[in-house]
Design a protein around this motif. Structure first.
Motif, mmCIF file in Angstrom:
data_model
loop_
_atom_site.group_PDB
_atom_site.id
_atom_site.type_symbol
_atom_site.label_atom_id
_atom_site.label_comp_id
_atom_site.label_asym_id
_atom_site.label_seq_id
_atom_site.Cartn_x
_atom_site.Cartn_y
_atom_site.Cartn_z
ATOM 1 N N ILE A 119 106.326 76.819 -85.001
ATOM 2 C CA ILE A 119 107.659 76.824 -84.847
ATOM 3 C C ILE A 119 107.844 78.273 -85.483
ATOM 4 N N GLU A 168 108.470 81.355 -83.774
ATOM 5 C CA GLU A 168 109.887 82.006 -83.879
ATOM 6 C C GLU A 168 110.929 83.273 -84.809
ATOM 7 N N GLU A 169 109.665 82.896 -86.040
ATOM 8 C CA GLU A 169 109.875 84.156 -87.168
ATOM 9 C C GLU A 169 108.925 85.131 -87.093
#
Length: 401
Positions: A239, A243-244
């Motif tokens: 994740i 997401e980053e």
């Protein structure tokens, strides 16, 4: 006789552990089919996927006592048969509660295979081979998860949720007779003879509780501390990349899967190193130092150099997983054969506590400070492990009188 060969015995133990891992951790990879058959939400399906781990925590300490009293062969055979039966109950589960009860039973009966197969390593392998042997045995966990990820989704599409979960049941039933056919364990673990010439039985030593000394408690503590960093990476690496760093989920999943290769190889190499060194915990300390630094870099460096994200994720995934075989072996050797079943069960139970509580802690960290901050918190736990590692001269392993 073939079944008296210690490497064959290790292989049988590994297959048994693959069956147990598939039963315990196969549910997450067939969640879509589980949702469909039981008509539950994603949150409810996720709850069902975690129930086997809860069942494991409820019974594992009792199973440790059974291992030491009845022996690893009888315990593993019983566990495999009961696991197959518990998985079979999924065929008659009709809703959320009945499925949850069946999965709770799966976790309650499948747990002792890991501890019992670890005790097999203690009693069949010399101290000069245990690091390698335990590293090989520990590789059964990622192997089991990998095989479940490859096989069970396709099986679930063809046969449904219960049909897919019957595959680890079949493997458990096929392995049980092989486990039962393993010869009785030596009366005392073996050690290398003078100058490596052959094997001798280690002399029996004081058979009192190893928990009267701080050493084994410190090994357990180190394992829990490093487990926080390991579970953090396992839970949030994918994740984080999505997401980053803006990766697509399939590509991020491929990165995480790629890390399993050095993860498995490192366990073997560090096991061999500990055999040559004659010390299990000194390599653990170096791993904790390296993991601390790598996690801190992952916290800050990708924000200014985005190309570093993937190499650091791969490095942290590997570094945080390499301690498992070493700490497991250290616990077994510190406890001795008379207490190994209980000690290894305690080790697994405490690791289960870390596995359960780490996501709860990190959820609060993400809420307060953002996703990258979880790696900094993981680094703090690794740094604490550096201080906790027992480095006193290792006494001769305690053996069963």
């Amino acid at each position: 006789m073939l079944l008296r060969n210690r490497w064959v015995i290790l292989s049988i133990g590994m297959v048994a552990q693959v069956a147990s891992v598939g039963a315990m951790f196969g549910v997450p990879v067939v969640l879509p089919q589980l949702r469909q058959v039981f008509d539950v939400t994603t949150a409810q399906a996720g709850l069902l996927a975690g129930i086997p781990s809860f069942g494991l925590l409820l019974t594992l300490l009792l199973w440790g006592l059974v291992i030491d009293r009845a022996g690893e062969r009888a315990t593993m055979t019983l566990s495999l048969v009961l696991t197959a039966g518990a998985l079979g109950l999924l065929w008659i589960a009709t809703g959320l509660w009945t499925a949850g009860a069946a999965l709770l039973l799966v976790g309650a009966v499948a747990g002792p295979v890991n501890a019992a197969s670890g005790r097999l390593v203690l009693v069949w392998f010399s101290s000069r081979e245990r690091g390698l042997a335990m590293g090989l045995r520990q590789s059964a966990f990622p192997l089991g998860v990998g095989l479940a990820s490859l096989v069970l989704p396709t099986a679930a599409d063809a046969w449904g949720f219960a049909g897919a979960m019957s595959l680890p049941a079949v493997l458990a039933l096929l392995t049980a007779p092989l486990v039962l056919a393993i010869p009785a364990a030596p009366s005392a673990p073996v050690r290398s003879g003078p100058a490596g010439g052959g094997e001798e039985r280690e002399a029996a030593s004081d058979s009192g509780s190893p928990y009267r000394q701080w050493t084994i408690w410190r090994v357990h503590g180190v394992s829990m501390l490093l487990g926080v960093a390991q579970i953090t990476m396992m839970t949030y690496a994918l994740i984080y990349l999505v997401e980053e760093q803006g990766w697509d989920p399939p590509a991020a999943g491929a990165v995480v899967a790629l890390a399993q290769i050095p993860g498995a190889a490192g366990r073997l190499l560090f096991g061999v190193w500990s055999d040559r060194l004659g010390d299990r915990m000194r390599p653990v300390r170096w791993l904790a130092v390296a993991a601390t630094g790598c996690l801190l870099l992952l916290t800050v460096l990708p924000a200014v150099r985005s190309w570093t994200a993937v190499p650091l994720v791969l490095a942290c995934l590997s570094l945080t997983s390499w301690h498992n075989g070493l700490t497991f072996t250290s616990v077994a050797e510190t406890a001795g054969a008379a207490w190994a079943g209980r000690a290894l069960a305690v080790q697994n139970w405490l690791q289960g506590v870390s596995t359960t509580l780490t996501p709860v802690l990190m959820a609060a960290v993400i809420t307060l400070a953002g996703l990258p901050a979880v790696f900094a918190v993981g680094a703090l736990f690794s740094a604490a492990a550096v201080a906790a590692v027992p480095l006193t001269p290792r006494a001769a392993p305690r053996e069963e009188a």
